[in-house]
Write a protein that holds these residues in place. Sequence first.
Motif, PDB file in Angstrom:
ATOM      1  N   THR A   1     -39.227 -25.088  56.835  1.00 17.77           N
ATOM      2  CA  THR A   1     -40.768 -24.791  56.985  1.00 17.77           C
ATOM      3  C   THR A   1     -41.074 -24.881  58.142  1.00 17.77           C
ATOM      4  OG1 THR A   1     -40.776 -26.220  55.691  1.00 17.77           O
ATOM      5  CG2 THR A   1     -40.348 -24.598  54.162  1.00 17.77           C
ATOM      6  N   PRO A   2     -42.209 -24.556  57.842  1.00 19.92           N
ATOM      7  CA  PRO A   2     -42.949 -25.084  59.118  1.00 19.92           C
ATOM      8  C   PRO A   2     -43.418 -27.020  58.782  1.00 19.92           C
ATOM      9  CG  PRO A   2     -44.118 -23.298  58.594  1.00 19.92           C
ATOM     10  CD  PRO A   2     -42.577 -23.413  57.358  1.00 19.92           C
ATOM     11  N   ARG A   3     -43.483 -27.025  57.452  1.00 25.14           N
ATOM     12  CA  ARG A   3     -43.636 -28.618  56.961  1.00 25.14           C
ATOM     13  C   ARG A   3     -42.750 -29.594  58.060  1.00 25.14           C
ATOM     14  NH1 ARG A   3     -42.439 -31.955  52.888  1.00 25.14           N
ATOM     15  NH2 ARG A   3     -44.656 -33.869  51.791  1.00 25.14           N
ATOM     16  N   ASP A   4     -41.231 -28.679  57.315  1.00 24.82           N
ATOM     17  CA  ASP A   4     -40.683 -29.454  57.486  1.00 24.82           C
ATOM     18  C   ASP A   4     -39.531 -30.083  59.458  1.00 24.82           C
ATOM     19  OD1 ASP A   4     -38.805 -29.978  55.561  1.00 24.82           O
ATOM     20  OD2 ASP A   4     -37.948 -27.685  55.652  1.00 24.82           O
ATOM     21  N   LEU A   5     -40.477 -29.193  60.282  1.00 28.18           N
ATOM     22  CA  LEU A   5     -40.197 -29.461  61.602  1.00 28.18           C
ATOM     23  C   LEU A   5     -41.649 -29.881  61.822  1.00 28.18           C
ATOM     24  CD1 LEU A   5     -39.336 -28.610  63.814  1.00 28.18           C
ATOM     25  CD2 LEU A   5     -41.107 -26.211  63.912  1.00 28.18           C
ATOM     26  N   LEU A   6     -42.741 -29.688  61.854  1.00 22.86           N
ATOM     27  CA  LEU A   6     -43.782 -30.632  61.227  1.00 22.86           C
ATOM     28  C   LEU A   6     -43.464 -32.383  62.195  1.00 22.86           C
ATOM     29  CD1 LEU A   6     -47.198 -28.952  60.770  1.00 22.86           C
ATOM     30  CD2 LEU A   6     -45.705 -29.525  63.282  1.00 22.86           C
ATOM     31  N   LEU A   7     -42.523 -33.078  60.564  1.00 26.37           N
ATOM     32  CA  LEU A   7     -42.252 -33.875  60.364  1.00 26.37           C
ATOM     33  C   LEU A   7     -41.349 -34.138  60.877  1.00 26.37           C
ATOM     34  CD1 LEU A   7     -43.083 -33.871  55.346  1.00 26.37           C
ATOM     35  CD2 LEU A   7     -44.221 -34.678  57.669  1.00 26.37           C
ATOM     36  N   ASN A   8     -40.330 -33.145  60.831  1.00 28.85           N
ATOM     37  CA  ASN A   8     -39.251 -34.005  62.029  1.00 28.85           C
ATOM     38  C   ASN A   8     -40.240 -34.065  63.401  1.00 28.85           C
ATOM     39  OD1 ASN A   8     -37.467 -33.737  59.924  1.00 28.85           O
ATOM     40  ND2 ASN A   8     -36.509 -31.113  60.570  1.00 28.85           N
TER      41      ASN A   8
ATOM     42  N   TRP B   1     -51.044 -23.647  62.161  1.00 23.84           N
ATOM     43  CA  TRP B   1     -50.665 -24.581  61.800  1.00 23.84           C
ATOM     44  C   TRP B   1     -51.541 -26.102  62.016  1.00 23.84           C
ATOM     45  CZ3 TRP B   1     -45.414 -25.193  62.811  1.00 23.84           C
ATOM     46  CH2 TRP B   1     -43.748 -24.116  61.892  1.00 23.84           C
ATOM     47  N   ARG B   2     -52.339 -25.553  62.494  1.00 24.43           N
ATOM     48  CA  ARG B   2     -53.338 -26.805  62.902  1.00 24.43           C
ATOM     49  C   ARG B   2     -53.648 -27.055  61.548  1.00 24.43           C
ATOM     50  NH1 ARG B   2     -54.423 -31.030  66.118  1.00 24.43           N
ATOM     51  NH2 ARG B   2     -53.597 -29.432  67.906  1.00 24.43           N
ATOM     52  N   VAL B   3     -53.922 -26.576  60.638  1.00 22.66           N
ATOM     53  CA  VAL B   3     -54.634 -27.457  59.534  1.00 22.66           C
ATOM     54  C   VAL B   3     -53.154 -27.890  58.403  1.00 22.66           C
ATOM     55  CG1 VAL B   3     -54.993 -26.076  56.984  1.00 22.66           C
ATOM     56  CG2 VAL B   3     -55.812 -25.234  58.731  1.00 22.66           C
TER      57      VAL B   3
ATOM     58  N   ASP C   1     -52.248 -17.196  51.717  1.00 23.57           N
ATOM     59  CA  ASP C   1     -51.414 -16.930  52.890  1.00 23.57           C
ATOM     60  C   ASP C   1     -50.990 -17.849  53.609  1.00 23.57           C
ATOM     61  OD1 ASP C   1     -50.594 -15.176  54.582  1.00 23.57           O
ATOM     62  OD2 ASP C   1     -51.861 -15.388  55.983  1.00 23.57           O
ATOM     63  N   TYR C   2     -52.166 -19.365  53.439  1.00 18.71           N
ATOM     64  CA  TYR C   2     -51.534 -20.075  53.677  1.00 18.71           C
ATOM     65  C   TYR C   2     -50.901 -20.915  53.068  1.00 18.71           C
ATOM     66  CZ  TYR C   2     -52.104 -25.507  55.067  1.00 18.71           C
ATOM     67  OH  TYR C   2     -51.499 -26.735  54.831  1.00 18.71           O
ATOM     68  N   GLN C   3     -49.792 -20.760  52.041  1.00 18.03           N
ATOM     69  CA  GLN C   3     -49.406 -21.279  51.286  1.00 18.03           C
ATOM     70  C   GLN C   3     -48.163 -20.197  51.336  1.00 18.03           C
ATOM     71  OE1 GLN C   3     -49.675 -24.119  49.148  1.00 18.03           O
ATOM     72  NE2 GLN C   3     -51.718 -24.234  49.579  1.00 18.03           N
ATOM     73  N   ARG C   4     -48.372 -19.625  51.767  1.00 20.06           N
ATOM     74  CA  ARG C   4     -47.158 -18.390  51.949  1.00 20.06           C
ATOM     75  C   ARG C   4     -46.853 -19.287  53.149  1.00 20.06           C
ATOM     76  NH1 ARG C   4     -46.309 -15.420  55.864  1.00 20.06           N
ATOM     77  NH2 ARG C   4     -48.183 -15.679  55.469  1.00 20.06           N
ATOM     78  N   PHE C   5     -47.267 -19.197  54.317  1.00 18.62           N
ATOM     79  CA  PHE C   5     -47.123 -19.891  55.455  1.00 18.62           C
ATOM     80  C   PHE C   5     -46.604 -21.166  55.519  1.00 18.62           C
ATOM     81  CE2 PHE C   5     -48.423 -23.003  58.011  1.00 18.62           C
ATOM     82  CZ  PHE C   5     -47.967 -22.870  59.320  1.00 18.62           C
ATOM     83  N   VAL C   6     -47.086 -22.071  54.217  1.00 14.39           N
ATOM     84  CA  VAL C   6     -45.769 -23.560  54.563  1.00 14.39           C
ATOM     85  C   VAL C   6     -44.855 -23.096  53.798  1.00 14.39           C
ATOM     86  CG1 VAL C   6     -46.365 -25.496  52.954  1.00 14.39           C
ATOM     87  CG2 VAL C   6     -48.525 -24.523  54.569  1.00 14.39           C
ATOM     88  N   GLY C   7     -44.384 -22.310  52.801  1.00 16.76           N
ATOM     89  CA  GLY C   7     -43.652 -22.238  52.202  1.00 16.76           C
ATOM     90  C   GLY C   7     -42.281 -21.460  52.602  1.00 16.76           C
ATOM     91  N   THR C   8     -42.749 -20.592  53.449  1.00 13.81           N
ATOM     92  CA  THR C   8     -42.271 -19.651  53.977  1.00 13.81           C
ATOM     93  C   THR C   8     -40.560 -20.284  55.059  1.00 13.81           C
ATOM     94  OG1 THR C   8     -43.951 -17.888  53.669  1.00 13.81           O
ATOM     95  CG2 THR C   8     -41.551 -17.185  55.033  1.00 13.81           C
ATOM     96  N   PRO C   9     -40.096 -20.080  54.659  1.00 15.10           N
ATOM     97  CA  PRO C   9     -39.016 -20.457  55.945  1.00 15.10           C
ATOM     98  C   PRO C   9     -38.808 -20.197  57.268  1.00 15.10           C
ATOM     99  CG  PRO C   9     -37.839 -20.409  54.469  1.00 15.10           C
ATOM    100  CD  PRO C   9     -38.465 -19.474  53.910  1.00 15.10           C
ATOM    101  N   LEU C  10     -38.289 -20.692  59.004  1.00 14.64           N
ATOM    102  CA  LEU C  10     -39.097 -20.055  59.532  1.00 14.64           C
ATOM    103  C   LEU C  10     -37.712 -19.507  60.035  1.00 14.64           C
ATOM    104  CD1 LEU C  10     -39.653 -23.650  61.466  1.00 14.64           C
ATOM    105  CD2 LEU C  10     -41.291 -21.926  61.300  1.00 14.64           C
TER     106      LEU C  10
END
Length: 345
Positions: free
Chosen positions: A104-111, A79-81, A33-42
């Motif tokens: 993705t959440p990853r893109d947003l956090l890096l931005n 998001w914390r992880v 589920d975490y991997q799905r979260f990481v790869g799923t676009p906002l």
Amino acid sequence: MSRHKMQGRVFWRGLVVLVLLAIAGGLVYGWMDYQRFVGTPLAASTEAPSVDVAKGSSLRDVVDQLRQQHATNSRPLYWRVLAEQLRVAGRLHAGEYALTAGMTPRDLLLNMAAGRVLQRNFTIVDGWNFRELRQALAKADKLKQEGASLDDAAVMAKIGVPGEMPEGRFLPETYAYVKGDSDLDILRRAHAAMTKMLDAQWSQRDKDVPLATPYDALILASIVEKETGRADERPRIAGVFIRRLQSHMLLQTDPSVIYGMGDAYTGNIHKSDLTTDTPYNTYTRAGLPPTPIAMPGKPAIEAALHPASGTELYFVARGDGTHVFSSTLDEHNRNVACFQLKRCQ
């Protein structure tokens, strides 16, 4: 060992196995589920195309805002992880961040960690006058309006050039800005850009151009800008005006007359307008008008400082966006009769 005790041990061993399997299953499900979260676009939308991170906001605050905007329904723990995994926890910058399609959440956090805030663009159009520029600034999205209540003189003082006339002083160009920037910020940058560009062009001017100052060049360029939008005609039109100045002829340019009419201009210019004296009426006053009549772009300034050579002293609009040029008054009068009065011989 009694049969009853053996059955008890089997039961507890089975229970432990079931618990361990349940834990393992939960961990596997949680990881998947975490991997799905990481790869799923906002879920970006036109109603909420960005997220605004205020100063002092925590990651939990950001996630709460994203959930309120329906950009994510994932739990804050994920998001914390992810923030810890990316090593950006505690390094998120305040500002407005775009929520673009596929992000993705990853893109947003890096931005957010890099401070790549959302930029908008404001374009000053070649040929606008200062009033049109101020009207456009007032409508710009997410631009603070610090100068809206000020008159032109106060605006110029605020941007650091008190006493300077504003017309023509801002370079037509596209300027990027972020939330928190103001209309005065744009004007400061556009003024500095025009000053830098005009000084550079002035230093490379044709030495026989009869213009005393860079400001004179700006005035002439603004007339060229309003007379034609065609790149191939700008140097020819500049050449006409340069030769008229050298010959002490009236410039007789309608755009300058129109500018001097102000609100009295309703779309048509009449013979009476050409004989009504104003500081900008180049049919009644010799030389250049007192200020630019618009904001010239770089091509118009280049044309004013590098006019085409020749003998042409007149031009008239054909009606299709182009002009016909002539060197004598008789030839010009025939062109006027043909292209404006439709009495071609």
